[in-house]
Design an enzyme around this catalytic site. Sequence first.
Site, mmCIF file in Angstrom:
data_model
loop_
_atom_site.group_PDB
_atom_site.id
_atom_site.type_symbol
_atom_site.label_atom_id
_atom_site.label_comp_id
_atom_site.label_asym_id
_atom_site.label_seq_id
_atom_site.Cartn_x
_atom_site.Cartn_y
_atom_site.Cartn_z
ATOM 1 N N ASP A 167 -81.339 -12.820 31.472
ATOM 2 C CA ASP A 167 -82.266 -12.088 32.335
ATOM 3 C C ASP A 167 -81.574 -11.038 33.188
ATOM 4 O O ASP A 167 -82.200 -10.066 33.608
ATOM 5 C CB ASP A 167 -83.133 -13.027 33.177
HETATM 6 C C1 LAN Z 1 -77.329 -18.996 38.944
HETATM 7 C C2 LAN Z 1 -77.735 -17.804 39.699
HETATM 8 C C3 LAN Z 1 -78.584 -16.834 38.975
HETATM 9 C C4 LAN Z 1 -79.453 -17.496 37.928
HETATM 10 C C5 LAN Z 1 -80.628 -16.622 37.460
HETATM 11 C C6 LAN Z 1 -80.201 -15.267 36.961
HETATM 12 C C7 LAN Z 1 -81.598 -16.408 38.618
HETATM 13 C C8 LAN Z 1 -81.354 -17.390 36.367
HETATM 14 O O1 LAN Z 1 -82.513 -16.701 35.998
HETATM 15 C C9 LAN Z 1 -80.431 -17.761 35.245
HETATM 16 C C10 LAN Z 1 -79.303 -18.662 35.733
HETATM 17 C C11 LAN Z 1 -78.484 -18.074 36.878
HETATM 18 C C12 LAN Z 1 -77.514 -17.077 36.309
HETATM 19 C C13 LAN Z 1 -77.653 -19.130 37.595
HETATM 20 C C14 LAN Z 1 -77.068 -20.278 36.856
HETATM 21 C C15 LAN Z 1 -76.416 -21.396 37.683
HETATM 22 C C16 LAN Z 1 -75.689 -20.886 38.918
HETATM 23 C C17 LAN Z 1 -74.571 -19.967 38.484
HETATM 24 C C18 LAN Z 1 -76.737 -20.114 39.749
HETATM 25 C C19 LAN Z 1 -77.920 -20.939 40.192
HETATM 26 C C20 LAN Z 1 -75.943 -19.815 40.996
HETATM 27 C C21 LAN Z 1 -75.085 -21.074 41.235
HETATM 28 C C22 LAN Z 1 -75.139 -21.898 39.925
HETATM 29 C C23 LAN Z 1 -73.775 -22.566 39.619
HETATM 30 C C24 LAN Z 1 -73.932 -23.527 38.459
HETATM 31 C C25 LAN Z 1 -73.263 -23.272 40.861
HETATM 32 C C26 LAN Z 1 -72.022 -24.089 40.661
HETATM 33 C C27 LAN Z 1 -72.375 -25.480 40.436
HETATM 34 C C28 LAN Z 1 -72.090 -26.179 39.338
HETATM 35 C C29 LAN Z 1 -72.896 -27.365 39.060
HETATM 36 C C30 LAN Z 1 -71.013 -25.823 38.398
#
Ligand code: LAN
Length: 729
Positions: free
Chosen positions: A458
């Site tokens: 996305d």
């Molecule tokens: C995110 C942030 C952005 C998010 C969107 C783009 C909003 C979504 O549509 C797709 C997935 C994504 C890229 C995403 C995946 C998981 C993330 C990176 C996070 C929620 C921000 C933090 C999270 C990450 C896994 C945090 C670290 C924790 C672990 C369990 C490894």
Amino acid sequence: SEKSEARGAGPTSAAKTTRTDYARWRLKNDRGVQTWHYLETDEENEAWPQTPADKWYLGMDLGLAHPPPAKTPLQAAMNGLSCFSHLQQEPGNWACEYGGPMFLLPGLVITWYVTETPILDSQSIEMKKYLFARQNPVDGGWGLHIEGESTVFGTTMNYTTLRLLGADPEDPRMIKARETLWKLGGALMGPHWAKFWLSVLGVLDYDVVNPVPPELWLLPDWVPVAPWRWWIHMRMVFLPMSYVYSKRWSYPLNDLTRQLRSELLVQPFETIDFDSHRNTISPRDNYHPKSWVLRLMFWVLINIWFPFLRTASLKKRAEDHVWWLIQAEDENTDFANLGPVNGPMNTLCAYIQGGPDSFSFREHVKTLPEFLWMNAEGMLMNGTNGVQCWDTSFLINAASHAGLCDDPQFRPMLTKALSFLEDQQIDKECRDQKQCYRQQRKGAWGFSNKKQGYTVSDCTSEGVKSVLILQKQHTGFPQLISDRRCKDAIDVILTMQNPSGGCASYEPTRGSELLEHLNAAEVFGRIMIEYDYPECTTACITALHLFQQHFPDYRTEDIKVFKERAIEYIRNSQHPDGSWYGSWGICFTYAGMFAMESLSCGGENYANSARVRKGCQFLLDHQMEDGGWGETYRSCETGVYHQHERSQVVQTAWVVIALLEAEFPDREPLKRALRMIMRRQQTDGGWAQEAIEGVFNKSCMISYPNYKFIFPIKALGMFAQKWGDEILL
Ligand code: LAN
């Protein structure tokens, strides 16, 4: 602890200070690489003035001029956008805090501590301030995220962090935290990640850590459980964790860690049988209990594999291969790493492997501060190294839907935003792409910046959409990104579809859902593989839809088929009650917005589709007295709509957008919603922070502070475009 005192992390006189001078903090933004700096000297402080954005992040007054109060939705949107324009960064993006998770900073501080990396006083003071500010007022503990109830994970990790940063164990706030922790059973009741970090620190014994065997990385690719098939965030945490685990590396015991043993544990360290506590966990932490398959696997690893079958040469081969993969990740991200968990862990691996003077370790230490953020409460760790591309794309999209792209007042701001996206588009594939299992990425955008370099379905879609909007839908913007580069982005999007028709986040799904039986993290749900998401799928659909209008001859058939199948997935993923479950925003209101947009691309609207009518009815059934919508994060945890006691501006905007996309024929509910949004608008054109907006892994919430600008602006302006700009207030 003499040692930590000598490093400036202990209770020295400077560290006893409880706050820094907020007029001295600056955000440096070097082409989307963001770091906070504390200017110690007056000369520095004068030479580098604070920007309005700096002040806003720090909770200081901006002293902006107040526009005349809005009476119509378009005026309100314009006031909002002009307020937001003051927060634009020099390179053209928007930045903000990306906090919420309470388990990230501990990993960083433990890594700094065990690698004996000096911690700046300004950072240490503000981190302590933040952690104290975020202590649960009732019991003094911490949860998995800022709004969550206290857990063993949150409380042990943040208590430990405070101690490493020099907090006094006799501070009444620490005493209160300890009492809560003891009531929850102490550190032995923590989940796997807490046990791992505390073993690294030398506070617990590795026998308490469920196995993290690096050998899994030697499995041939065809094996159904091979790690390359896992969700990227899990495998990239598993990778360095398996290296450290295999070495059983831990920091030598000192006075502080000896004291921590007695503060975190409810029985004397010497009397504990650590192996028997591998699976003990407090019910509060146990969102996803481990399966019997996993427990059996652990038992076999501990009792048969490690003692009898694993040869020294196999161990070495596994560690060498893991180290190779870690280096590839470091190089491909210029040490930024995928996220805030593997960043510190890779740093630790570099230290273990090459020592404190190695190039790799030093580069990591330089890069880690890119995760840190300053707000009014102190210093925290962001969930990524920023939200640069994501929020910038969304803002362009909102301005366009609001009909504000052609307004000369906003042209310079939007041109700068476009040039930021130009600068941040990824222009080459990774080194050893296949061997490190990376997705095609040339032409893509990431969530944060080009340096981190991970495409997300996305983020690429929103990126290319914004470019097409400004370069093709409007006149007068420079053509910064060539057609070829737009096509590259489309090529990346076209790699993302699953057999179901849906799209996942970073890659198409590579493994079976059965892999969820190997979820050992306990605190998160649905993390082992990629899943289909209505949000990500919609972004791909809408990007392809817009692209098609401008490039009808490029990969025509591929795009057509992709779109049809993706829309079919959206149809199939609607729940019987008419709703869609959102995985990245809270929750049904968020997904509803995306699903309606997808259906609208497929030509479905309120008048011609029962599905759309059902979706609208679900949303309307939850409209609150004051015209708004409000949903709590319990919706994400439970999969059932949970009403918030107060309506929320951001969720209300999502629903308004959903209903507009659906061409819902009655404007009365929309007007009530917009009045609520307008009444909450502040005199400077902005909106106050309300409840947390985002989520990941079902159980952990995360903040999107810019959403309170982006979505109200879009909703207000879109309404005015469709129904006319009538006086509402
Ligand atoms: C995110 C942030 C952005 C998010 C969107 C783009 C909003 C979504 O549509 C797709 C997935 C994504 C890229 C995403 C995946 C998981 C993330 C990176 C996070 C929620 C921000 C933090 C999270 C990450 C896994 C945090 C670290 C924790 C672990 C369990 C490894």
